[in-house]
Design a protein around this motif. Sequence first.
Motif, mmCIF file in Angstrom:
data_model
loop_
_atom_site.group_PDB
_atom_site.id
_atom_site.type_symbol
_atom_site.label_atom_id
_atom_site.label_comp_id
_atom_site.label_asym_id
_atom_site.label_seq_id
_atom_site.Cartn_x
_atom_site.Cartn_y
_atom_site.Cartn_z
ATOM 1 N N VAL A 1 7.243 -12.115 14.202
ATOM 2 C CA VAL A 1 7.159 -13.369 13.424
ATOM 3 C C VAL A 1 7.139 -13.397 12.279
ATOM 4 O O VAL A 1 7.917 -14.380 11.522
ATOM 5 N N ILE A 2 6.586 -12.645 11.409
ATOM 6 C CA ILE A 2 6.484 -12.739 10.089
ATOM 7 C C ILE A 2 7.354 -11.712 9.391
ATOM 8 O O ILE A 2 7.025 -11.299 8.077
ATOM 9 N N GLY A 3 8.098 -10.772 10.303
ATOM 10 C CA GLY A 3 8.765 -9.795 9.680
ATOM 11 C C GLY A 3 7.999 -8.549 9.597
ATOM 12 O O GLY A 3 7.059 -8.189 10.037
ATOM 13 N N LYS A 4 8.204 -7.601 8.449
ATOM 14 C CA LYS A 4 7.704 -6.636 8.403
ATOM 15 C C LYS A 4 6.363 -6.656 7.263
ATOM 16 O O LYS A 4 6.510 -7.330 6.341
ATOM 17 N N PRO A 5 5.340 -6.419 7.765
ATOM 18 C CA PRO A 5 4.026 -6.935 7.018
ATOM 19 C C PRO A 5 4.072 -6.047 6.094
ATOM 20 O O PRO A 5 4.015 -4.584 6.026
ATOM 21 N N GLY A 6 3.677 -6.325 4.756
ATOM 22 C CA GLY A 6 3.524 -5.797 3.576
ATOM 23 C C GLY A 6 2.149 -5.539 2.775
ATOM 24 O O GLY A 6 1.923 -4.520 2.096
ATOM 25 N N ALA A 7 1.377 -6.657 3.128
ATOM 26 C CA ALA A 7 0.255 -6.600 2.390
ATOM 27 C C ALA A 7 -0.922 -7.617 3.489
ATOM 28 O O ALA A 7 -0.300 -8.347 4.269
ATOM 29 N N ALA A 8 -1.984 -7.204 3.326
ATOM 30 C CA ALA A 8 -3.194 -7.959 3.998
ATOM 31 C C ALA A 8 -4.369 -8.103 3.244
ATOM 32 O O ALA A 8 -4.361 -7.413 2.337
ATOM 33 N N HIS A 9 -5.164 -9.188 3.420
ATOM 34 C CA HIS A 9 -6.473 -9.389 2.877
ATOM 35 C C HIS A 9 -7.454 -9.811 3.807
ATOM 36 O O HIS A 9 -7.261 -10.545 4.426
ATOM 37 N N ALA A 10 -8.432 -8.947 4.052
ATOM 38 C CA ALA A 10 -9.564 -9.390 5.002
ATOM 39 C C ALA A 10 -10.780 -9.606 4.249
ATOM 40 O O ALA A 10 -11.331 -9.079 3.258
ATOM 41 N N ARG A 11 -11.594 -10.733 4.783
ATOM 42 C CA ARG A 11 -12.640 -11.258 3.926
ATOM 43 C C ARG A 11 -13.896 -11.498 5.146
ATOM 44 O O ARG A 11 -13.711 -12.042 5.920
ATOM 45 N N VAL B 1 -3.360 -2.988 13.717
ATOM 46 C CA VAL B 1 -2.132 -3.664 13.624
ATOM 47 C C VAL B 1 -1.223 -3.123 12.766
ATOM 48 O O VAL B 1 0.061 -2.984 12.909
ATOM 49 N N LEU B 2 -1.693 -2.384 11.587
ATOM 50 C CA LEU B 2 -0.907 -1.978 10.594
ATOM 51 C C LEU B 2 -0.527 -0.188 10.606
ATOM 52 O O LEU B 2 0.212 0.361 9.761
ATOM 53 N N GLY B 3 -1.323 0.363 11.520
ATOM 54 C CA GLY B 3 -1.277 1.708 11.718
ATOM 55 C C GLY B 3 -2.147 2.808 10.725
ATOM 56 O O GLY B 3 -3.132 2.181 10.535
ATOM 57 N N GLU B 4 -1.728 3.926 10.901
ATOM 58 C CA GLU B 4 -2.748 4.988 10.198
ATOM 59 C C GLU B 4 -2.782 4.568 8.685
ATOM 60 O O GLU B 4 -1.972 4.256 8.106
ATOM 61 N N VAL B 5 -4.301 5.032 8.266
ATOM 62 C CA VAL B 5 -4.400 4.864 6.623
ATOM 63 C C VAL B 5 -4.163 6.169 6.089
ATOM 64 O O VAL B 5 -4.420 7.256 6.414
ATOM 65 N N LEU C 1 -6.838 -0.306 1.305
ATOM 66 C CA LEU C 1 -6.388 0.924 2.295
ATOM 67 C C LEU C 1 -4.839 0.749 1.915
ATOM 68 O O LEU C 1 -4.165 -0.250 1.665
ATOM 69 N N ARG C 2 -4.216 2.029 1.537
ATOM 70 C CA ARG C 2 -2.807 1.900 1.850
ATOM 71 C C ARG C 2 -2.404 2.887 3.003
ATOM 72 O O ARG C 2 -2.996 3.867 3.591
ATOM 73 N N PHE C 3 -1.474 2.130 3.852
ATOM 74 C CA PHE C 3 -1.171 2.816 5.297
ATOM 75 C C PHE C 3 0.202 3.453 5.101
ATOM 76 O O PHE C 3 0.969 3.323 4.320
ATOM 77 N N GLU C 4 0.091 4.552 6.027
ATOM 78 C CA GLU C 4 1.276 5.278 6.098
ATOM 79 C C GLU C 4 2.746 4.560 6.154
ATOM 80 O O GLU C 4 3.730 5.209 5.731
ATOM 81 N N GLN C 5 2.719 3.421 6.688
ATOM 82 C CA GLN C 5 4.059 2.636 6.925
ATOM 83 C C GLN C 5 4.325 1.849 5.693
ATOM 84 O O GLN C 5 5.263 0.791 5.661
ATOM 85 N N GLY C 6 3.370 1.617 4.712
ATOM 86 C CA GLY C 6 3.741 1.401 3.488
ATOM 87 C C GLY C 6 2.928 -0.004 3.189
ATOM 88 O O GLY C 6 2.933 -0.453 2.058
ATOM 89 N N ALA C 7 2.216 -0.666 4.227
ATOM 90 C CA ALA C 7 1.458 -1.753 3.776
ATOM 91 C C ALA C 7 0.204 -1.707 3.073
ATOM 92 O O ALA C 7 -0.163 -0.522 3.035
ATOM 93 N N ILE C 8 -0.320 -2.576 2.252
ATOM 94 C CA ILE C 8 -1.539 -2.367 1.638
ATOM 95 C C ILE C 8 -2.562 -3.524 2.084
ATOM 96 O O ILE C 8 -2.011 -4.459 2.165
ATOM 97 N N ALA C 9 -3.802 -3.224 2.341
ATOM 98 C CA ALA C 9 -4.695 -4.178 2.470
ATOM 99 C C ALA C 9 -5.906 -4.298 1.495
ATOM 100 O O ALA C 9 -6.426 -3.030 1.217
ATOM 101 N N PHE D 1 -2.126 -12.057 6.643
ATOM 102 C CA PHE D 1 -0.913 -10.871 6.580
ATOM 103 C C PHE D 1 0.087 -11.464 6.035
ATOM 104 O O PHE D 1 0.509 -12.623 6.358
ATOM 105 N N ALA D 2 0.809 -10.861 4.950
ATOM 106 C CA ALA D 2 2.101 -11.216 4.416
ATOM 107 C C ALA D 2 3.176 -10.350 4.852
ATOM 108 O O ALA D 2 3.052 -9.205 4.599
ATOM 109 N N GLY D 3 4.251 -10.890 5.407
ATOM 110 C CA GLY D 3 5.443 -10.008 5.628
ATOM 111 C C GLY D 3 6.527 -10.681 4.930
ATOM 112 O O GLY D 3 6.583 -11.525 3.984
ATOM 113 N N ASP D 4 7.740 -10.079 5.183
ATOM 114 C CA ASP D 4 8.875 -10.485 4.314
ATOM 115 C C ASP D 4 9.541 -11.748 4.995
ATOM 116 O O ASP D 4 10.446 -12.198 4.397
ATOM 117 N N GLN D 5 8.877 -12.221 5.966
ATOM 118 C CA GLN D 5 9.413 -13.471 6.451
ATOM 119 C C GLN D 5 8.380 -14.556 6.741
ATOM 120 O O GLN D 5 8.693 -15.600 7.411
#
Length: 344
Positions: free
Chosen positions: A138-148, A185-189, A209-217, A235-239
């Motif tokens: 729905v949001i395309g490829k996730p690139g960043a996330a922030h959790a609180r 959700v984002l795979g291996e760290v 956290l930097r993930f193997e698939q490129g996302a940063i959280a 979660f922020a994706g390209d869409q």
Amino acid sequence: MRVAVLGCGTMGTVHAKSYAKLKEVELVGVCDVEKDDADRLAAASGTRAYNRFEDLLNEGRPDVVSICLPTPLHFTYTVMAAEAGVHVICEKPVSSTAEEAEMMDVICRSNKVQLLVAHVGRFFPAYADAARQIVAGVIGKPGAAHARRIGPHPGLIKNWYNNERDSGGVIMDLMIHDIDYLRSVLGEVRSVYAQRRTLPHLDYAWVTLRFEQGAIANLEGMWGYPGPFQTAIEFAGDQGIVHINSEESKSVMIRQVGAATEPILTTGKDERGTRSSIVSRKSPEFETAYDRELSHFIQSIQSGSQPEVTFQDACIASKIARAALESAHSGQPVNMLGFEVKGD
């Protein structure tokens, strides 16, 4: 199935109340060395109180026990339950050390009982829905996330939380929820970097956290917040983005790049009826996340199927949390490839 609860504090109370509502189980007892706590919870959940775990095992004859004790006690009582042929649902984190976790797994397997670790984060409806939306693209490829995740300091109620060797502090005991969820959700760290500040009855941590698939959280955790417990994740994706905040009336909101003429979810739509904003409003829960989690675990035990949260998932979440503690201590990022915790 016959179930029991060991430990009558906050989490033991949560487990007992959930079991009391589940039709597929019979709550045969609760146990705590503090007689008043055991009596109180037994009366509230309609079962029998015990003060010795051996008596609960011998007289209550449970098929499953929830271990809701301080982390340093998880190993001892998991082994006792397994050797009695009782399946174990253990509160997170799984154990104090990786070595203990491995031994718990071996002993449970050798006694042909299941060991499940209660990472409840995946069972909250908003979090589960967000994960489904991301998997669906729905949001395309996730690139960043922030959790609180912030709240009062538990050491004001239970002193063992103040001993970091026992509790692991805010990273190991509280932030581990978001560590497990984000990994699901984002795979291996790939790497972990952490900063942390502590004062009496204050423990604050910021973990990247930097993930193997490129996302940063970025994960924020705090014990000692002068307000109610609250969580948020985005979660922020390209869409587009997915946003959850426990303090907002709109508990789930998805905004997408570009608008269409029909909503993509049936839970709601914005004032124009377009797909630019989808809202699921808060309402009283007839079934809590803990109800869902424990019902799922009981069904996994009955069927022998793999649970949503595997033992390996729990061990990896603990390993990432330990890497964060190491990074906070050293001031340097930790590469997860080949990372081993000193002393384990």
